[in-house]
Write a protein that holds these residues in place. Sequence first.
Motif, PDB file in Angstrom:
ATOM      1  N   GLN A 271      20.880  78.905  45.368  1.00 43.92           N
ATOM      2  CA  GLN A 271      21.248  77.540  44.805  1.00 43.92           C
ATOM      3  C   GLN A 271      22.530  78.101  44.095  1.00 43.92           C
ATOM      4  OE1 GLN A 271      19.799  74.870  40.963  1.00 43.92           O
ATOM      5  NE2 GLN A 271      18.332  76.362  41.905  1.00 43.92           N
ATOM      6  N   VAL A 272      23.335  76.822  44.224  1.00 43.86           N
ATOM      7  CA  VAL A 272      24.779  77.017  43.781  1.00 43.86           C
ATOM      8  C   VAL A 272      24.989  75.574  43.175  1.00 43.86           C
ATOM      9  CG1 VAL A 272      25.903  78.741  45.259  1.00 43.86           C
ATOM     10  CG2 VAL A 272      26.083  75.994  45.875  1.00 43.86           C
ATOM     11  N   HIS A 273      25.961  75.640  41.930  1.00 44.25           N
ATOM     12  CA  HIS A 273      26.647  74.482  41.232  1.00 44.25           C
ATOM     13  C   HIS A 273      28.043  74.488  41.741  1.00 44.25           C
ATOM     14  CE1 HIS A 273      23.582  75.020  37.925  1.00 44.25           C
ATOM     15  NE2 HIS A 273      23.030  74.984  38.636  1.00 44.25           N
ATOM     16  N   ASP A 274      28.097  73.335  42.740  1.00 44.06           N
ATOM     17  CA  ASP A 274      29.340  73.185  43.317  1.00 44.06           C
ATOM     18  C   ASP A 274      30.257  72.197  42.578  1.00 44.06           C
ATOM     19  OD1 ASP A 274      31.244  73.491  45.942  1.00 44.06           O
ATOM     20  OD2 ASP A 274      30.889  71.280  45.747  1.00 44.06           O
ATOM     21  N   MET A 275      31.586  72.870  42.382  1.00 42.57           N
ATOM     22  CA  MET A 275      32.744  72.035  41.474  1.00 42.57           C
ATOM     23  C   MET A 275      33.621  71.400  42.319  1.00 42.57           C
ATOM     24  SD  MET A 275      31.524  72.267  38.464  1.00 42.57           S
ATOM     25  CE  MET A 275      30.029  73.181  37.773  1.00 42.57           C
ATOM     26  N   ASN A 276      33.492  70.494  43.146  1.00 39.07           N
ATOM     27  CA  ASN A 276      34.426  69.858  43.994  1.00 39.07           C
ATOM     28  C   ASN A 276      35.752  70.285  44.412  1.00 39.07           C
ATOM     29  OD1 ASN A 276      36.238  69.083  41.643  1.00 39.07           O
ATOM     30  ND2 ASN A 276      34.388  68.411  40.691  1.00 39.07           N
ATOM     31  N   SER A 277      35.653  71.144  45.474  1.00 31.01           N
ATOM     32  CA  SER A 277      36.879  71.771  46.140  1.00 31.01           C
ATOM     33  C   SER A 277      37.879  70.228  46.561  1.00 31.01           C
ATOM     34  CB  SER A 277      36.535  72.600  47.281  1.00 31.01           C
ATOM     35  OG  SER A 277      35.668  73.626  46.775  1.00 31.01           O
ATOM     36  N   ILE A 282      34.207  64.143  49.321  1.00 34.21           N
ATOM     37  CA  ILE A 282      34.176  64.897  50.755  1.00 34.21           C
ATOM     38  C   ILE A 282      32.936  65.755  50.698  1.00 34.21           C
ATOM     39  CG2 ILE A 282      35.293  66.076  52.623  1.00 34.21           C
ATOM     40  CD1 ILE A 282      37.964  64.471  51.549  1.00 34.21           C
ATOM     41  N   ASP A 283      32.817  66.729  49.588  1.00 38.84           N
ATOM     42  CA  ASP A 283      31.863  67.938  49.697  1.00 38.84           C
ATOM     43  C   ASP A 283      30.370  67.125  49.699  1.00 38.84           C
ATOM     44  OD1 ASP A 283      33.667  70.034  47.978  1.00 38.84           O
ATOM     45  OD2 ASP A 283      34.452  68.054  47.760  1.00 38.84           O
ATOM     46  N   MET A 284      30.213  66.063  48.932  1.00 34.81           N
ATOM     47  CA  MET A 284      28.961  65.806  48.785  1.00 34.81           C
ATOM     48  C   MET A 284      28.496  65.038  49.857  1.00 34.81           C
ATOM     49  SD  MET A 284      27.136  62.777  46.395  1.00 34.81           S
ATOM     50  CE  MET A 284      27.992  63.225  44.908  1.00 34.81           C
ATOM     51  N   ALA A 285      29.517  64.285  50.845  1.00 32.53           N
ATOM     52  CA  ALA A 285      29.152  63.673  52.124  1.00 32.53           C
ATOM     53  C   ALA A 285      28.882  64.575  53.048  1.00 32.53           C
ATOM     54  CB  ALA A 285      30.219  62.776  52.536  1.00 32.53           C
ATOM     55  N   THR A 286      29.460  65.819  52.946  1.00 30.00           N
ATOM     56  CA  THR A 286      29.211  66.972  53.828  1.00 30.00           C
ATOM     57  C   THR A 286      27.802  67.803  53.600  1.00 30.00           C
ATOM     58  OG1 THR A 286      31.593  67.680  53.746  1.00 30.00           O
ATOM     59  CG2 THR A 286      29.839  69.404  54.857  1.00 30.00           C
ATOM     60  N   TYR A 287      27.373  67.777  52.357  1.00 27.72           N
ATOM     61  CA  TYR A 287      26.162  68.201  52.176  1.00 27.72           C
ATOM     62  C   TYR A 287      25.179  67.265  52.534  1.00 27.72           C
ATOM     63  CZ  TYR A 287      29.203  71.252  49.231  1.00 27.72           C
ATOM     64  OH  TYR A 287      30.063  72.111  48.636  1.00 27.72           O
ATOM     65  N   ILE A 300      21.878  72.797  46.438  1.00 32.82           N
ATOM     66  CA  ILE A 300      23.374  72.651  46.075  1.00 32.82           C
ATOM     67  C   ILE A 300      23.122  71.548  44.610  1.00 32.82           C
ATOM     68  CG2 ILE A 300      25.475  71.603  46.466  1.00 32.82           C
ATOM     69  CD1 ILE A 300      25.459  72.729  49.152  1.00 32.82           C
ATOM     70  N   TYR A 301      23.831  71.542  43.511  1.00 35.00           N
ATOM     71  CA  TYR A 301      24.099  70.641  42.507  1.00 35.00           C
ATOM     72  C   TYR A 301      25.707  70.334  42.877  1.00 35.00           C
ATOM     73  CZ  TYR A 301      24.157  68.484  37.964  1.00 35.00           C
ATOM     74  OH  TYR A 301      24.444  67.706  36.946  1.00 35.00           O
ATOM     75  N   SER A 302      25.822  69.002  43.152  1.00 33.41           N
ATOM     76  CA  SER A 302      27.237  68.746  43.761  1.00 33.41           C
ATOM     77  C   SER A 302      27.730  67.967  42.498  1.00 33.41           C
ATOM     78  CB  SER A 302      26.947  67.884  44.770  1.00 33.41           C
ATOM     79  OG  SER A 302      28.360  67.339  45.196  1.00 33.41           O
ATOM     80  N   PHE A 303      28.892  68.427  42.041  1.00 32.79           N
ATOM     81  CA  PHE A 303      29.520  67.757  41.081  1.00 32.79           C
ATOM     82  C   PHE A 303      30.917  67.027  41.469  1.00 32.79           C
ATOM     83  CE2 PHE A 303      27.456  70.433  38.524  1.00 32.79           C
ATOM     84  CZ  PHE A 303      27.429  70.353  37.209  1.00 32.79           C
ATOM     85  N   VAL A 304      31.267  66.068  41.009  1.00 32.86           N
ATOM     86  CA  VAL A 304      32.345  65.329  41.476  1.00 32.86           C
ATOM     87  C   VAL A 304      33.587  65.117  40.297  1.00 32.86           C
ATOM     88  CG1 VAL A 304      31.198  63.986  43.208  1.00 32.86           C
ATOM     89  CG2 VAL A 304      31.344  62.977  41.142  1.00 32.86           C
ATOM     90  N   ALA A 305      34.801  64.844  40.457  1.00 33.84           N
ATOM     91  CA  ALA A 305      35.483  64.678  39.522  1.00 33.84           C
ATOM     92  C   ALA A 305      35.521  63.467  38.563  1.00 33.84           C
ATOM     93  CB  ALA A 305      37.227  64.329  40.321  1.00 33.84           C
ATOM     94  N   ASP A 323      17.388  65.020  45.715  1.00 31.39           N
ATOM     95  CA  ASP A 323      16.218  65.841  45.669  1.00 31.39           C
ATOM     96  C   ASP A 323      16.111  67.366  45.218  1.00 31.39           C
ATOM     97  OD1 ASP A 323      17.029  67.033  47.952  1.00 31.39           O
ATOM     98  OD2 ASP A 323      16.540  65.559  49.251  1.00 31.39           O
ATOM     99  N   ASP A 324      15.307  68.028  45.332  1.00 28.02           N
ATOM    100  CA  ASP A 324      15.360  69.571  45.074  1.00 28.02           C
ATOM    101  C   ASP A 324      16.300  70.196  45.749  1.00 28.02           C
ATOM    102  OD1 ASP A 324      13.007  68.750  43.120  1.00 28.02           O
ATOM    103  OD2 ASP A 324      11.495  69.367  44.507  1.00 28.02           O
ATOM    104  N   LEU A 325      16.575  69.973  46.802  1.00 23.59           N
ATOM    105  CA  LEU A 325      17.519  70.931  47.719  1.00 23.59           C
ATOM    106  C   LEU A 325      18.977  70.255  47.328  1.00 23.59           C
ATOM    107  CD1 LEU A 325      17.600  72.770  49.909  1.00 23.59           C
ATOM    108  CD2 LEU A 325      17.461  71.041  51.696  1.00 23.59           C
ATOM    109  N   LEU A 326      19.142  68.703  47.394  1.00 24.89           N
ATOM    110  CA  LEU A 326      20.696  68.455  46.941  1.00 24.89           C
ATOM    111  C   LEU A 326      20.454  67.495  45.949  1.00 24.89           C
ATOM    112  CD1 LEU A 326      23.748  68.288  47.587  1.00 24.89           C
ATOM    113  CD2 LEU A 326      23.040  66.686  49.670  1.00 24.89           C
ATOM    114  N   HIS A 327      21.095  67.539  44.733  1.00 17.64           N
ATOM    115  CA  HIS A 327      21.192  66.593  43.967  1.00 17.64           C
ATOM    116  C   HIS A 327      22.536  66.656  43.027  1.00 17.64           C
ATOM    117  CE1 HIS A 327      20.433  70.127  41.322  1.00 17.64           C
ATOM    118  NE2 HIS A 327      20.629  69.373  40.130  1.00 17.64           N
ATOM    119  N   TRP A 328      22.788  65.387  42.639  1.00 18.17           N
ATOM    120  CA  TRP A 328      24.167  65.124  41.974  1.00 18.17           C
ATOM    121  C   TRP A 328      23.760  64.326  40.464  1.00 18.17           C
ATOM    122  CZ3 TRP A 328      22.661  63.471  46.972  1.00 18.17           C
ATOM    123  CH2 TRP A 328      22.002  62.236  46.949  1.00 18.17           C
ATOM    124  N   GLY A 329      25.237  64.079  40.217  1.00 17.04           N
ATOM    125  CA  GLY A 329      24.980  63.417  38.776  1.00 17.04           C
ATOM    126  C   GLY A 329      26.013  64.122  37.793  1.00 17.04           C
TER     127      GLY A 329
END
Length: 585
Positions: A271-277, A282-287, A300-305, A323-329
């Motif tokens: 699991q990773v917490h992704d900090m919006n490259s 764009i990152d979240m859409a890819t995931y 993946i926990y996807s962060f946005v700006a 969900d458990d595999l990919l979440h955001w917020g």
Amino acid sequence: MKLYKIIQPAKGKTENSFRINLILVTKFAAMRNLFLTGIVSFFTIVSCKPRSFADRIYMNAKIWTGDSANPEARAIAVKDSLIIYVGNDYQSFIGAQTEIKNLQGHMLVPGFIDNHVHFLEGGYFLANINLRAVKSKSDFISVFRHFSDSLKGNGWIKGGNWDHEAWGGQLPSKEWIDSISAAHPVFLSRYDGHMGLANSIALKRAGITKETPNPSGGEILKDPKTGEPTGILRDAATSLISNVIPDPTENELDDALQRAANHALAHGLTQVHDMNSYGGWIDMATYRRAESAGRLPVRIYSFVAIRTWQKLDSFIKKNGWGDDLLHWGGLKGFVDGSLGSTTAWFYKPYLDAPNSTGLQVTDTTLLRKWILAADSAGLHIATHAIGDHANNWILNVYEEAEKQRPMKDHRFRVEHAQHLTEEDISRFAKLGVVPSMQPYHAIDDGKWAAKRLDSTRLLGTYVFKSLLASGAPLTFGSDWTVAPLDPIAGIYAAVTRRTLDDKNPGGWYPEQKISVDQALRCYTVNNAWAGFLENKTGRLKAGMLADFTVLSEDLFSIAPENIRDTKILLTVVNGKEAYFNPVKP
């Protein structure tokens, strides 16, 4: 030596008959008591519905569970995506189709979680120029020349990962690469991502000249004699270049994700917490695209700006939280820059830049407004802060938000939290703020940090032990690509604090060293909590998702300096073996 042996139940046995035999052997006492009391007959037991048998049982392991109620075990049973048993007596979970895998005494831990990565950028870097190992100007030019000569066309050359401190502190300039970059525009980031080198073609495309003023929160370095840009851009000034670089295609992003995911799995990460490259969207859409296609192998926990908080708020109202595999917020903001780029925000000037106390990368009035509004909307806030002034400022804002909404489960995060005043160390625990730290930075920065900061400020640098002692929910990660995507390297750094130049064998500020148990907890239990998945991941217990990692060495029994040699033998995500190394190194 093979990692494990697979043992199957005896052939010809049905699950029910296998269970009856198991009951006869292992549950005799229980049946006897039931018979004597006349409550339930033996035949009732046999005819009742069988319990859930495991798909796989990993046994003969040294398991660190992260569960304080059951801290150690020898076996773990998995059914579908869940753990159904952790303990020593696993026989009652064996069915006719159960695979029994003997781990031959290897250490098994919850799947590692990385609290701070730039995942897609990292996947991109794996296929592009990497200057991290460069130790001189001549090496820099030679490596760049070799890479440039291998390319066709006239597309952008990106990547970099250089560190000018590795060759004494001289910053590179456009002259180093102009004559060997042909028709390619070039932008090479310093490894911390807060400074980059552009060639003349890239500067021209961005419209950067001697007359271009410094943007707010950034700096364009210029030759003191000619006034011409040197090619070095710091923090917000780097966006002048990134704004003219074409966005990657979907295929490029998908490929970068798969490279990054494979790299993560090979290092035991589940699991990773992704900090919006790329700003996060764009990152979240890819995931999301990968998950829909069944090609997302890590959580993946996807962060946005944070500047896009209103967009995220609307997105969640329409699409939920994932969900458990990919979440955001989560939202990521910046207070300052980095120590290596002399842009971290301090109360006092740098020793080697006496006219500078660093940069406020984001207008603090605007950043405070965004944080308070986004928190009020129920979103999760993580803010980059490195210098002591930056950390004090963000803690003050978080405290203000806490007072406005005292009943909210904020779980505010400070990304990096590197340099703290003595007074601010205790505030993390008092406010329930997560110090989201990356221990490898300590053994890297420790090689040269004394050039920048006096001894008093260095006492508040990477204070892992002090934060834990205060009760702060400390978490660990890498900040990949700034540091290697390698939890083992991070554990080694936190436990030994031996700088990479080996000049501090007893540890750099050794009073801040922590134990293996504490470091493991920061990479598992605490990270799960910091990402709102503590009821699903981070610990090994029945009912949790089956994410775990097998190591080549027992981290508790080897010498601390040997931790870094430990290899990943197996990574399991959602009950599936996602990475497998069958041979012990």
